[in-house]
Motif scaffolding. Structure first.
Motif: not given
Ligand SMILES: [Mn+2]
Ligand SMILES: [Mn+2]
Ligand SMILES: [Zn+2]
Ligand SMILES: [Zn+2]
Lengths: 152, 152
Positions: A113, A138-142, A102-104
């Motif tokens: 995570p 797999l990256d989740f950005y937010g 998870a990447i800000c």
DNA sequence: GCGTTATGGATAATGATTATCCTGAAAGAA
DNA sequence: TTCTTTCAGGATAATCATTATCCATAACGC
């Protein structure tokens, strides 16, 4: 906020040093310090982050030394590299196998995570595309929790 | 080898031009040509790829123009950017929303495998990390069918 | 300790991307 | 169509993370 379980920096450091040694790499003080920084950090540091931390104990260390050591560790599969084209790459020395992040997008925080594995999906993609898949990302950005607060 | 269904370059071109127009962007010949290249290509071209193709019809086009147009399209969410730190970024103008990719580590081929959506997983990660997730990236790395043949 | 050779430090080179500057074209109004 | 304004294109310099290069020196097996 992120997965902190199963972390044992000292054990991880032992692992890395042992593997480098048995593959014929020299264990210099600078190298050991870099390994320690990687084993102890949980924020996926950049090369510059590592270099800054390194200067506290080894004030004359060159940035090039950090780059060279990271390259070494990548070759030995002891660090996971997260590439970015518009900012510095980040490194995970605790868990060198591919795993989600998870990447800000505001402050650059990166955390691990806890998620179900992707092996099945990888197999599915391999079947449908004919690729021989060896790795994934797999990256989740937010926005991280802290950066959300600042918005109000 | 990869998903080729539901492609309609002409319709996609109409979409992109309409959206740029209604948001106040000028439709120059160079810009239209870049849109057409993006709509028709299926291999996730780099900026240089686009520029080379562009030179056939507009021999004086600057590389900067392609970069500027891509930036524009990113801002308008009409193109998906795949970042790489060690080689040129690649672009998908057909499907600008995040979707998985299979990437050949030898020849650089990139294709769109047909896979189940990741929304549930994204929600799971959001719950566990506190992130407000807005986007994601999923890459599978390996050897494409052609490169496997060359190995024997 | 010695000799061999990998490694560290300093610095130059690389290369994709971005910034800058100015001229010219696009689009809308009259 | 013509005029006017502002945006876009072309050329090129600047940026900056990462690599490459070079040589002195430290590591490690003997
Ligand atoms: Mn990680
Ligand atoms: Mn795609
Ligand atoms: Zn943040
Ligand atoms: Zn290939």
């Amino acid at each position: 906020m992120c997965d902190e379980a199963k972390r044992d920096p000292a054990e991880r450091l032992r692992q890395m040093t042992a593997r480098l040694k048995e593959r014929g790499h020299r264990l210099t003080p600078q190298r050991l310090a870099i390994l320690r920084i990687l084993a102890e950090s949980r924020g996926h540091p950049s090369v510059e982050d590592i270099h800054k931390a390194l200067l506290k104990d080894f004030p004359t260390t060159s940035l090039a030394t950090v780059y060279k050591t990271i390259t070494r560790l990548k070759d030995e599969n002891e660090v996971l590299e997260l590439e970015f084209s518009d900012l510095a790459n980040r490194y995970d020395g605790n868990t060198p196998t591919p795993h989600p992040h998870a990447i800000c997008t505001r402050c650059g925080a990166i955390c691990d995570p806890d998620t179900p594995p992707l092996e099945e999906l990888a197999k599915l993609v391999a079947d449908r595309t004919g690729f021989r898949i060896t790795s994934h990302r797999l990256d989740f950005y937010g926005l991280c929790p802290k950066c959300q607060e600042q918005d109000g």
